[in-house]
Design a protein around this motif. Structure first.
Motif: not given
Length: 253
Positions: A121-141
């Motif tokens: 997740l850190i490698e793809v620039g999504a380290g800040h999303l670790i604990d966020r639910g995927v349904a609460d994300m944008s399509g890009g996230e």
């Protein structure tokens, strides 16, 4: 002695219902290279990738992973040799990102899988999303999380079906950079792309499909020749010399 290709499709044919979607397709992916599958809608790009992971039953030919017939490999052996990133980004449950990414490592212990998921997740620039639910994300996230899940596998071969579709330019660049980095580290990458300019600048080789058949393949400047661009894509195109190498310029004919 020549190295064995990580992936070989040998005269592969497949049907979807009564319709032939692949007809005698030959293609290979070697270690350390990126191969782009290009073609108009319905050309067979997704079918070729699905056939390569055993999700599209063959009516002819063979698929080989690292020289071994796919049909003789167990599900675990397949999972250890190839990672698959499908075009579909829907996830049924609103799991946190680290749990979705960890699904890419089902044969590791829980702690090891989670550690690898966090690193991906850190490698793809999504380290800040670790604990966020995927349904609460944008399509890009969500696309970044699913890319992390594919990278977690650590397989020597990575297949990605339209991984940048619908993403903004920054997200597209990040996805392609991560795939390129895996190839530079020795993995083989097969990726389907609609954007011919991106494919031309990103891939080591391009395979052009149309109506389930290979029309051209080779270095981008060879596979995406003016003749192929016009006959397959309906485009007028030319290769322009640039400081960092030839660039493809194409427009609707």
């Amino acid at each position: 002695m020549a190295a064995v290709n990580l992936l070989s499709l040998e005269k592969v044919s497949a049907r979807l219902g009564k319709q032939a979607v692949l007809s005698g397709v030959d293609l290979t992916v070697g270690a350390g290279e990126v191969v782009a599958l290009c073609g108009p809608n319905g050309a067979g790009k997704s079918s070729a990738i699905r056939a390569a992971v055993g999700l599209a039953p063959l009516t002819g030919g063979a698929v080989r992973l690292d020289g071994d017939d796919l049909r003789g490999l167990s599900h675990r052996q397949r999972a250890e040799r190839v990672a698959y990133l499908p075009q579909e980004r829907r996830i049924a449950w609103n799991l946190p990102a680290f749990e979705v990414a960890a699904l890419g490592a089902p044969f590791l212990s829980g702690g090891d899988a989670m550690a690898r998921a966090e690193a991906a997740l850190i490698e793809v620039g999504a380290g800040h999303l670790i604990d966020r639910g995927v349904a609460d994300m944008s399509g890009g996230e969500r696309a970044r999380v699913l890319l992390a899940r594919a990278l977690v596998v650590g397989a020597p071969l990575l297949l990605a079906d339209e991984p940048i579709a619908g993403l903004d330019p920054d997200a597209q660049r990040l996805v392609l950079e991560r795939l390129r980095a895996r190839a530079d580290a020795g993995a083989g990458v097969l990726v389907s792309l609609h954007d011919l300019t991106l494919a031309a600048g990103f891939a080591d080789r391009v395979v052009v499909l149309d109506q389930g058949r290979v029309i051209a393949q080779g270095a981008p400047i060879e596979a995406l020749s003016p003749t192929v661009l016009r006959s397959v894509f309906g485009l007028d195109g030319e290769w322009i010399e640039a400081p960092n190498g030839p660039l493809l310029a194409a427009r609707r004919a």
